[in-house]
Design an enzyme around this catalytic site. Structure first.
Site, PDB file in Angstrom:
ATOM      1  N   SER A  45       0.902  -1.146   0.097  1.00 16.84           N
ATOM      2  CA  SER A  45      -0.070   0.076  -0.047  1.00 16.84           C
ATOM      3  C   SER A  45       0.786   1.193  -0.167  1.00 16.84           C
ATOM      4  CB  SER A  45      -0.904  -0.217   1.136  1.00 16.84           C
ATOM      5  OG  SER A  45      -1.874   1.120   1.221  1.00 16.84           O
ATOM      6  N   ASP A 134      -9.222  -6.252  -3.513  1.00 15.05           N
ATOM      7  CA  ASP A 134      -9.043  -5.068  -3.090  1.00 15.05           C
ATOM      8  C   ASP A 134      -9.883  -3.945  -3.567  1.00 15.05           C
ATOM      9  OD1 ASP A 134      -7.481  -2.587  -2.346  1.00 15.05           O
ATOM     10  OD2 ASP A 134      -5.440  -3.752  -2.825  1.00 15.05           O
ATOM     11  N   HIS A 169      -7.248  -5.881   0.557  1.00 18.45           N
ATOM     12  CA  HIS A 169      -6.275  -4.860   0.642  1.00 18.45           C
ATOM     13  C   HIS A 169      -5.311  -5.300   1.782  1.00 18.45           C
ATOM     14  CE1 HIS A 169      -4.132  -1.058  -0.315  1.00 18.45           C
ATOM     15  NE2 HIS A 169      -4.188  -0.863   0.839  1.00 18.45           N
TER      16      HIS A 169
END
Length: 341
Positions: A45, A134, A169
């Protein structure tokens, strides 16, 4: 006499507290026998964005990168709105990132010596991951990481792009964390029967790795990040960082370094050492003489409340190049590990 005894007692308590404070202070980061040419980096991320900008900026040193649930180099171009829109959830209004265009801009930055020449990327290995579940960073953004690296000179056969796993995610692991498809939930580690750390390390190092350790012989150490950036918390760097040191490295054998950038809300201040201990890197590092450097962020209520790495410019206009505060600090940590300051 009572007054003297009280003074003596108070003095002893003060000295004791001082000694305790000193003993609890983080130690300096040690140096080891390091082959710097074997250095690599990865991140999730915000940490994925930090990983690719660190890789590109220092491409004469870094040999490969693993980028998970993130986007291409300098996608945000200094704008938090671009970061939140185009670089995470592209829409008709925001548009989508363009990897080829960003590579062309990176070449101009390299011409000004603010990042290493992109020709260094030729022959590098890049591992990209984007989960189909995600909901934080759209797969269209992940697609442009591949476009960027190809435009920057990385051969297509050296890029592995995994985008067919129903993962949310998160950093995905063999058997630790939330259910695989969990969209976005602390500690942002999902169990997907997929060893992400191992797969990216094997790709970067051409598969030439020993099987991971069943029982760790190495150890996690803490170190003072303030050595590498004055007043670190004012730049959203924590006072203390961490590293996993295999026993072989401690004994003086030649080792590699892999730098891991955690995601937002994955720093030790938020989830303890859960990411350091359970993301899956240490098992591979232990059996392959790889030191894992885990630099740490801190939260900053004025511009970075979730403890993200600076990939849009909240701390410095130079966030993506060698002049960026966080970038230069982590490079100094790498140099210290290698004893090449």
């Amino acid at each position: 006499m009572m007054g003297g005894s009280l003074f003596l007692s108070t003095t002893l308590i003060a000295i004791s507290m001082l000694i305790t404070t000193v003993s609890l202070a983080a130690e300096p980061l040690p140096s080891y026998r390091i082959d710097l040419k074997e250095t690599s980096v990865s991140g999730l991320s915000a940490g994925g964005y930090m990983a690719d900008q660190f890789h590109v900026a220092y491409s004469s040193t870094i040999k490969g990168a693993g980028i998970i649930a993130a986007g291409p180099f300098n996608c945000a171009e200094g704008s938090v709105m671009t970061a939140l829109g185009k670089c995470m959830q592209p829409s008709f209004l925001s548009g989508s990132p363009d990897g080829k265009e960003l590579a062309a801009k990176a070449n101009k930055v390299a011409a000004n010596k603010m990042i290493d020449d992109l020709s260094n990327l030729k022959g590098n290995k890049v591992y990209i991951f984007s989960g189909t579940k995600d909901e934080t960073v759209d797969q269209k953004v992940g697609d442009q990481i591949k476009e960027f690296y190809q435009a920057a000179g990385v051969e297509e056969e050296n890029i592995r792009y995994v985008n067919d796993i129903a993962a949310g995610h998160a950093m995905i692991t063999q058997n630790y964390g939330n259910d695989c498809s969990t969209a976005s939930k602390l500690p942002y580690i999902n169990k997907c029967d997929h060893d992400e750390a191992g797969n990216l390390l094997k790709h970067i190092y051409d598969g030439a790795l020993n099987t991971p350790s069943e029982k760790l012989g190495g150890k996690v150490i803490g170190f003072d990040q303030g050595e590498f950036l004055a007043n670190p918390t004012s730049h959203s760097l924590a006072d203390e960082g961490y590293a996993f040191i295999p026993e072989a490295c401690e004994k003086g054998e030649t080792c590699k370094v892999h730098i891991v950038f955690h995601g937002c809300q994955q720093n030790v201040a938020t989830i303890g050492k859960e990411y350091i201990e359970n993301a899956g890197y240490n098992r591979w590092a232990d059996s392959n003489k790889i030191i894992i450097l885990y630099p740490q962020t801190s939260s900053n209520l004025s511009g970075n409340p979730k403890g993200c790495w600076d990939w849009w410019g909240y701390d410095s206009d130079h966030y993506y190049n060698k002049k960026g505060n966080q970038m230069a600090a982590v490079k100094a940590m790498l140099n210290r590990l290698a004893g090449s300051e």
